[in-house]
Design an enzyme around this catalytic site. Structure first.
Site, PDB file in Angstrom:
ATOM      1  N   LYS A  13      -8.054  71.103  71.804  1.00 27.28           N
ATOM      2  CA  LYS A  13      -8.768  69.803  71.848  1.00 27.28           C
ATOM      3  C   LYS A  13     -10.058  69.920  72.649  1.00 27.28           C
ATOM      4  O   LYS A  13     -11.123  69.496  72.197  1.00 27.28           O
ATOM      5  CB  LYS A  13      -7.884  68.715  72.489  1.00 27.28           C
ATOM      6  N   ARG A  88      -1.988  58.860  74.801  1.00 26.96           N
ATOM      7  CA  ARG A  88      -0.853  59.785  74.774  1.00 26.96           C
ATOM      8  C   ARG A  88       0.459  59.050  74.616  1.00 26.96           C
ATOM      9  O   ARG A  88       1.500  59.695  74.506  1.00 26.96           O
ATOM     10  CB  ARG A  88      -0.816  60.564  76.093  1.00 26.96           C
ATOM     11  N   ARG A 128      -4.873  81.178  79.510  1.00 27.35           N
ATOM     12  CA  ARG A 128      -6.130  80.417  79.548  1.00 27.35           C
ATOM     13  C   ARG A 128      -6.787  80.472  80.929  1.00 27.35           C
ATOM     14  O   ARG A 128      -6.141  80.343  81.947  1.00 27.35           O
ATOM     15  CB  ARG A 128      -5.851  78.962  79.207  1.00 27.35           C
ATOM     16  N   ARG A 155      -5.156  77.146  85.674  1.00 24.04           N
ATOM     17  CA  ARG A 155      -4.808  75.763  86.003  1.00 24.04           C
ATOM     18  C   ARG A 155      -3.365  75.713  86.488  1.00 24.04           C
ATOM     19  O   ARG A 155      -2.516  76.412  85.942  1.00 24.04           O
ATOM     20  CB  ARG A 155      -4.964  74.889  84.762  1.00 24.04           C
ATOM     21  N   ARG A 166       5.155  70.169  79.620  1.00 27.09           N
ATOM     22  CA  ARG A 166       4.065  69.461  78.916  1.00 27.09           C
ATOM     23  C   ARG A 166       4.353  69.381  77.427  1.00 27.09           C
ATOM     24  O   ARG A 166       4.099  68.357  76.797  1.00 27.09           O
ATOM     25  CB  ARG A 166       2.729  70.179  79.155  1.00 27.09           C
TER      26      ARG A 166
HETATM   27  P1  AP5 Z   1      -8.074  74.147  74.986  1.00 29.43           P
HETATM   28  O1  AP5 Z   1      -9.278  73.814  74.197  1.00 29.43           O
HETATM   29  O2  AP5 Z   1      -8.197  74.186  76.463  1.00 29.43           O
HETATM   30  O3  AP5 Z   1      -6.826  73.241  74.525  1.00 29.43           O
HETATM   31  P2  AP5 Z   1      -6.459  71.729  74.858  1.00 29.43           P
HETATM   32  O4  AP5 Z   1      -5.809  71.179  73.633  1.00 29.43           O
HETATM   33  O5  AP5 Z   1      -7.617  71.020  75.435  1.00 29.43           O
HETATM   34  O6  AP5 Z   1      -5.323  71.979  75.924  1.00 29.43           O
HETATM   35  P3  AP5 Z   1      -5.054  71.212  77.309  1.00 29.43           P
HETATM   36  O7  AP5 Z   1      -4.059  72.080  78.056  1.00 29.43           O
HETATM   37  O8  AP5 Z   1      -6.295  70.858  78.012  1.00 29.43           O
HETATM   38  O9  AP5 Z   1      -4.348  69.943  76.814  1.00 29.43           O
HETATM   39  P4  AP5 Z   1      -3.466  69.017  77.585  1.00 29.43           P
HETATM   40  O10 AP5 Z   1      -3.350  67.926  76.625  1.00 29.43           O
HETATM   41  O11 AP5 Z   1      -2.170  69.616  78.057  1.00 29.43           O
HETATM   42  O12 AP5 Z   1      -4.228  68.789  78.962  1.00 29.43           O
HETATM   43  P5  AP5 Z   1      -5.200  67.653  79.480  1.00 29.43           P
HETATM   44  O13 AP5 Z   1      -6.228  68.301  80.302  1.00 29.43           O
HETATM   45  O14 AP5 Z   1      -5.592  66.758  78.394  1.00 29.43           O
HETATM   46  O15 AP5 Z   1      -7.545  75.571  74.460  1.00 29.43           O
HETATM   47  C1  AP5 Z   1      -6.425  76.217  75.068  1.00 29.43           C
HETATM   48  C2  AP5 Z   1      -6.693  77.722  75.235  1.00 29.43           C
HETATM   49  O16 AP5 Z   1      -6.749  78.312  73.948  1.00 29.43           O
HETATM   50  C3  AP5 Z   1      -8.039  78.087  75.909  1.00 29.43           C
HETATM   51  O17 AP5 Z   1      -7.894  79.265  76.652  1.00 29.43           O
HETATM   52  C4  AP5 Z   1      -8.982  78.304  74.725  1.00 29.43           C
HETATM   53  O18 AP5 Z   1     -10.041  79.164  75.063  1.00 29.43           O
HETATM   54  C5  AP5 Z   1      -8.022  78.925  73.717  1.00 29.43           C
HETATM   55  N1  AP5 Z   1      -8.381  78.630  72.331  1.00 29.43           N
HETATM   56  C6  AP5 Z   1      -8.971  77.508  71.831  1.00 29.43           C
HETATM   57  N2  AP5 Z   1      -9.115  77.593  70.501  1.00 29.43           N
HETATM   58  C7  AP5 Z   1      -8.559  78.789  70.147  1.00 29.43           C
HETATM   59  C8  AP5 Z   1      -8.378  79.455  68.910  1.00 29.43           C
HETATM   60  N3  AP5 Z   1      -8.822  78.905  67.766  1.00 29.43           N
HETATM   61  N4  AP5 Z   1      -7.760  80.653  68.916  1.00 29.43           N
HETATM   62  C9  AP5 Z   1      -7.336  81.211  70.069  1.00 29.43           C
HETATM   63  N5  AP5 Z   1      -7.480  80.646  71.290  1.00 29.43           N
HETATM   64  C10 AP5 Z   1      -8.076  79.448  71.325  1.00 29.43           C
HETATM   65  O19 AP5 Z   1      -4.217  66.842  80.442  1.00 29.43           O
HETATM   66  C11 AP5 Z   1      -3.720  67.447  81.631  1.00 29.43           C
HETATM   67  C12 AP5 Z   1      -2.755  66.502  82.318  1.00 29.43           C
HETATM   68  O20 AP5 Z   1      -3.443  65.296  82.714  1.00 29.43           O
HETATM   69  C13 AP5 Z   1      -1.593  65.993  81.454  1.00 29.43           C
HETATM   70  O21 AP5 Z   1      -0.525  66.918  81.418  1.00 29.43           O
HETATM   71  C14 AP5 Z   1      -1.234  64.707  82.208  1.00 29.43           C
HETATM   72  O22 AP5 Z   1      -0.532  64.980  83.397  1.00 29.43           O
HETATM   73  C15 AP5 Z   1      -2.593  64.154  82.592  1.00 29.43           C
HETATM   74  N6  AP5 Z   1      -3.165  63.255  81.563  1.00 29.43           N
HETATM   75  C16 AP5 Z   1      -4.326  63.436  80.865  1.00 29.43           C
HETATM   76  N7  AP5 Z   1      -4.532  62.438  80.007  1.00 29.43           N
HETATM   77  C17 AP5 Z   1      -3.465  61.595  80.163  1.00 29.43           C
HETATM   78  C18 AP5 Z   1      -3.076  60.389  79.524  1.00 29.43           C
HETATM   79  N8  AP5 Z   1      -3.825  59.847  78.550  1.00 29.43           N
HETATM   80  N9  AP5 Z   1      -1.904  59.794  79.907  1.00 29.43           N
HETATM   81  C19 AP5 Z   1      -1.144  60.339  80.884  1.00 29.43           C
HETATM   82  N10 AP5 Z   1      -1.449  61.481  81.540  1.00 29.43           N
HETATM   83  C20 AP5 Z   1      -2.605  62.108  81.165  1.00 29.43           C
HETATM   84 MG    MG Z   2      -8.073  70.197  77.347  1.00 27.78          MG
END
Ligand code: AP5
Ligand code: MG
Length: 216
Positions: A13, A88, A128, A155, A166
């Site tokens: 994402k 979410r 990552r 992270r 997660r």
């Molecule tokens: P990346 O692009 O970082 O993936 P992502 O989907 O953004 O993964 P996140 O871990 O950031 O998602 P998340 O939803 O768990 O965390 P968030 O920060 O939103 O890619 C992942 C890896 O793969 C990278 O190394 C990248 O380089 C690699 N990659 C990308 N594309 C690739 C490809 N095509 N092939 C190979 N490799 C590839 O949320 C974190 C925390 O915040 C949550 O757990 C929660 O506690 C809180 N939070 C955030 N929003 C809310 C909400 N709305 N409600 C409640 N809690 C929330």
């Molecule tokens: Mg992300």
């Protein structure tokens, strides 16, 4: 263009939202990045969110809805936005619909669903690397941030136990949103496995845009 990018942890994402930000000059609004900024700054919200995030749980809906309301009211999202990581839960989705439709007079153009199976998610998250300054993420093996030269870190919630949690929480609370947006006819499902550029081109095609935008 008002976009939502949706998918499990590690589906790409953040990576794809950043490319959409560059392609269309619209802000990339990541609730995860906003929360990590609060944690880094040691604010009251950050202190509350930090242990929840580290364990892989969800920050309460009322807090998250307040965050997105404030963010969408900032001037830079007037011409469009790509939201990553929100909503979410069903209450978050209902609150966002009400905020957009009733308060801001806006609507989503599309929700892009990045479909990636669990073993690939675990593989990506385990390796990552993240820039401590701007939270941008890089593939396994990257040591330094290509933008500012900082040493990249892992992270806290990319440790194995938190990744497992997660994914479980996503399947229970967030996957049902797919049906919620499908019923509104907004979802474009994109195969999230392939190179980052291949996936970007698939996303552009789902938006009815040509790949030249990506390469210009
Ligand atoms: P990346 O692009 O970082 O993936 P992502 O989907 O953004 O993964 P996140 O871990 O950031 O998602 P998340 O939803 O768990 O965390 P968030 O920060 O939103 O890619 C992942 C890896 O793969 C990278 O190394 C990248 O380089 C690699 N990659 C990308 N594309 C690739 C490809 N095509 N092939 C190979 N490799 C590839 O949320 C974190 C925390 O915040 C949550 O757990 C929660 O506690 C809180 N939070 C955030 N929003 C809310 C909400 N709305 N409600 C409640 N809690 C929330
Ligand atoms: Mg992300």
């Amino acid at each position: 263009m008002n976009l939502l990018i949706y998918g499990p942890p590690g589906s790409g994402k953040g990576t794809q939202a950043e490319l959409l930000h560059q392609a269309f000059d619209i802000p990339h609004i990541s609730t995860g990045d906003i929360l990590r900024g609060e944690v880094g700054a040691g604010t009251e919200l950050g202190l509350k969110a930090q242990p929840i995030m580290a364990a892989g749980g969800y920050v309460p809906d009322d807090i998250m809805i307040g965050i997105i309301r404030n963010r969408l009211q900032q001037g830079d999202s007037a011409k469009g936005f790509v939201i990553d990581g929100f909503p979410r839960t069903i209450p978050q989705a209902e609150a966002l619909d009400s905020l957009l439709n009733k308060e801001l007079g806006r609507r989503f153009d599309r929700a892009i669903y990045l479909n990636v199976e669990t073993p690939e998610l675990v593989r990506r998250l385990a390796g990552r690397m993240t820039c401590p300054a701007d939270q941008k993420t890089y593939p396994p093996g990257t040591e330094r941030c290509p933008l500012d030269g900082a040493r990249l870190i892992q992270r806290e919630d990319d440790k194995p136990e938190a990744v497992k949690k997660r994914i479980e929480v996503y399947l229970e609370k967030t996957l049902p949103l797919l049906d919620y947006y499908q019923r509104q006819g907004l979802v474009s499902e994109v195969d999230g496995v392939g190179t980052i550029l291949e996936i970007h081109k698939r996303v552009l095609a789902a938006l009815g845009q040509s790949a030249e935008v990506a390469e210009s």
